[in-house]
Design an enzyme around this catalytic site. Structure first.
Site, short mmCIF file in Angstrom:
data_model
loop_
_atom_site.label_atom_id
_atom_site.label_comp_id
_atom_site.label_asym_id
_atom_site.label_seq_id
_atom_site.Cartn_x
_atom_site.Cartn_y
_atom_site.Cartn_z
CE1 TYR A 146 13.39 -5.64 -0.72
CE2 TYR A 146 15.33 -4.65 0.30
CZ TYR A 146 14.27 -4.58 -0.59
OH TYR A 146 14.11 -3.46 -1.37
CE LYS A 172 13.64 -5.40 -4.35
NZ LYS A 172 12.61 -5.08 -5.35
CB SER A 191 17.61 -3.34 -3.22
OG SER A 191 18.16 -2.81 -2.03
N1 LIG Z 1 12.46 2.72 -0.36
C1 LIG Z 1 13.67 2.20 -0.40
O1 LIG Z 1 14.55 2.57 0.41
C2 LIG Z 1 14.03 1.17 -1.45
C3 LIG Z 1 15.39 0.88 -1.65
C4 LIG Z 1 15.76 -0.06 -2.60
C5 LIG Z 1 14.78 -0.70 -3.35
N2 LIG Z 1 13.47 -0.41 -3.13
C6 LIG Z 1 12.48 -1.14 -3.95
O2 LIG Z 1 11.74 -0.20 -4.69
C7 LIG Z 1 10.44 -0.72 -4.96
C8 LIG Z 1 9.41 0.31 -4.53
O3 LIG Z 1 9.59 0.57 -3.16
P1 LIG Z 1 8.97 1.85 -2.42
O4 LIG Z 1 9.89 2.15 -1.29
O5 LIG Z 1 8.62 2.89 -3.40
O6 LIG Z 1 7.68 1.16 -1.77
P2 LIG Z 1 6.24 1.67 -1.34
O7 LIG Z 1 6.18 3.17 -1.25
O8 LIG Z 1 5.87 0.85 -0.16
O9 LIG Z 1 5.36 1.21 -2.60
C9 LIG Z 1 5.26 -0.15 -2.93
C10 LIG Z 1 4.34 -0.28 -4.11
O10 LIG Z 1 4.30 -1.68 -4.48
C11 LIG Z 1 2.95 -2.11 -4.47
N3 LIG Z 1 2.91 -3.50 -4.06
C12 LIG Z 1 3.64 -4.11 -3.09
N4 LIG Z 1 3.31 -5.41 -3.01
C13 LIG Z 1 2.36 -5.63 -3.96
C14 LIG Z 1 1.61 -6.75 -4.36
N5 LIG Z 1 1.74 -7.96 -3.78
N6 LIG Z 1 0.73 -6.61 -5.36
C15 LIG Z 1 0.53 -5.42 -5.95
N7 LIG Z 1 1.20 -4.30 -5.60
C16 LIG Z 1 2.11 -4.42 -4.63
C17 LIG Z 1 2.21 -1.18 -3.55
O11 LIG Z 1 0.85 -1.16 -3.91
P3 LIG Z 1 -0.37 -0.70 -2.92
O12 LIG Z 1 0.21 0.27 -1.93
O13 LIG Z 1 -1.36 -0.07 -3.86
O14 LIG Z 1 -0.87 -1.92 -2.28
C18 LIG Z 1 2.91 0.14 -3.81
O15 LIG Z 1 2.38 0.77 -4.96
C19 LIG Z 1 10.34 -2.04 -4.20
O16 LIG Z 1 10.60 -3.10 -5.10
C20 LIG Z 1 11.44 -1.93 -3.16
O17 LIG Z 1 11.92 -3.18 -2.76
C21 LIG Z 1 13.07 0.51 -2.21
#
Ligand SMILES: NC(=O)c1ccc[n+]([C@@H]2O[C@H](COP(=O)([O-])OP(=O)(O)OC[C@H]3O[C@@H](n4cnc5c(N)ncnc54)[C@H](OP(=O)(O)O)[C@@H]3O)[C@@H](O)[C@H]2O)c1
Length: 244
Positions: free
Chosen positions: A155, A159, A142
């Site tokens: 958080y 990262k 991130s």
């Molecule tokens: N969105 C942003 O603005 C952003 C920015 C920077 C970085 N990120 C990073 O990008 C990655 C994906 O984020 P996203 O925004 O796409 O999130 P999201 O839509 O909430 O999806 C998160 C995914 O991770 C899975 N997950 C979370 N905790 C888990 C666990 N303990 N065991 C198994 N599966 C788990 C969820 O599975 P289920 O739903 O099936 O439980 C889901 O498939 C993360 O690492 C996040 O920190 C996101």
């Protein structure tokens, strides 16, 4: 497909957290580039929908459920995945708020899901990739690993740790043909609060938040032979936010 060089035919890719958001978009793009995709998550319904979407487009995928907060489930996932060529460590979650408001259990969950899980997946799958002559590991970090954001201390710590591990794993595994890189997204429209994501997006030079597909493009590039000379890198995909 972004580039004809992003040919992943005959390769197997495990994408953690592929039931939603960035992971879902990455699974679909990797399948489009020819990879057989292992769609991981906890929600079997959403996992099945991603598998079906990939199949409808002519790709190959299967779903494996595992709670990555549980070490035994990480081992089971690694065993079930077997030999993979691409590992995308994407699953994770964020917590934002005053430092004094974060309880110890949530702090531990953040580090269990965002740091311990990728660590032990790489511990299980990295040596297998090396023994097989190569592979590509992509960690989803991130921009908050780089910038100081009030309310994001824990958080950000997860990262920043993941980007440090990315460099160490490149040093450890790349002499054996395994490239290890990270993508550091800025704000992305996924499951998170849209107003907060929009507000973050407005602070970037591009003036907007990303779509999940725009991050998946970078993941797919890093996973592919097009990135053959890229390892140990953290690629910012943050609308320029960390450049200013
Ligand atoms: N969105 C942003 O603005 C952003 C920015 C920077 C970085 N990120 C990073 O990008 C990655 C994906 O984020 P996203 O925004 O796409 O999130 P999201 O839509 O909430 O999806 C998160 C995914 O991770 C899975 N997950 C979370 N905790 C888990 C666990 N303990 N065991 C198994 N599966 C788990 C969820 O599975 P289920 O739903 O099936 O439980 C889901 O498939 C993360 O690492 C996040 O920190 C996101």
């Amino acid at each position: 497909m972004s580039s004809i060089e992003q040919n992943l035919g005959g390769r197997t890719a495990l994408v953690t957290g592929a039931t939603s958001g960035i992971g879902r978009a990455a699974a679909i793009q990797l399948a489009r580039a020819g990879a057989q995709v292992i769609v991981h998550g906890r929600d079997a319904d959403r996992g099945g929908q991603v598998v079906a979407e990939i199949a409808r487009a002519g790709g190959k995928a299967r779903f494996v459920a595992a709670d990555l907060a549980d070490l035994a489930e990480i081992r089971r996932l690694a065993d079930d995945a077997g030999q993979v060529d691409v590992l995308v460590n994407n699953a994770g979650f964020s917590w934002f708020g005053p430092t004094a408001d974060l309880d110890a259990a949530t702090y531990e969950s953040l580090f269990d899901s965002n740091v311990r899980a990728p660590y032990f997946l790489v511990a299980a799958l990295g040596p297998r990739m090396a023994a097989n002559g190569g592979g590509s590991i992509v960690n989803v970090a991130s921009m908050v690993a780089t910038i100081g954001l009030a309310g994001a201390a824990a958080y950000s710590g997860t990262k920043a740790t993941l980007t440090a591990m990315t460099r160490a794993w490149a040093a450890e595994f790349s002499p054996h043909g395994v490239r290890v890189n990270a993508v550091a997204p800025g704000p992305v429209h996924t499951a998170a609060d849209p107003a907060r994501i929009e507000a973050f997006g407005a602070t970037t030079p591009l003036g907007r938040a990303a779509q999940a597909d725009e991050i998946a493009e970078v993941i797919t590039f890093l996973a592919s032979p097009a990135a053959a000379y890229v390892t140990g890198a953290t690629i910012a995909a943050d609308g320029g936010r960390t450049a200013i």
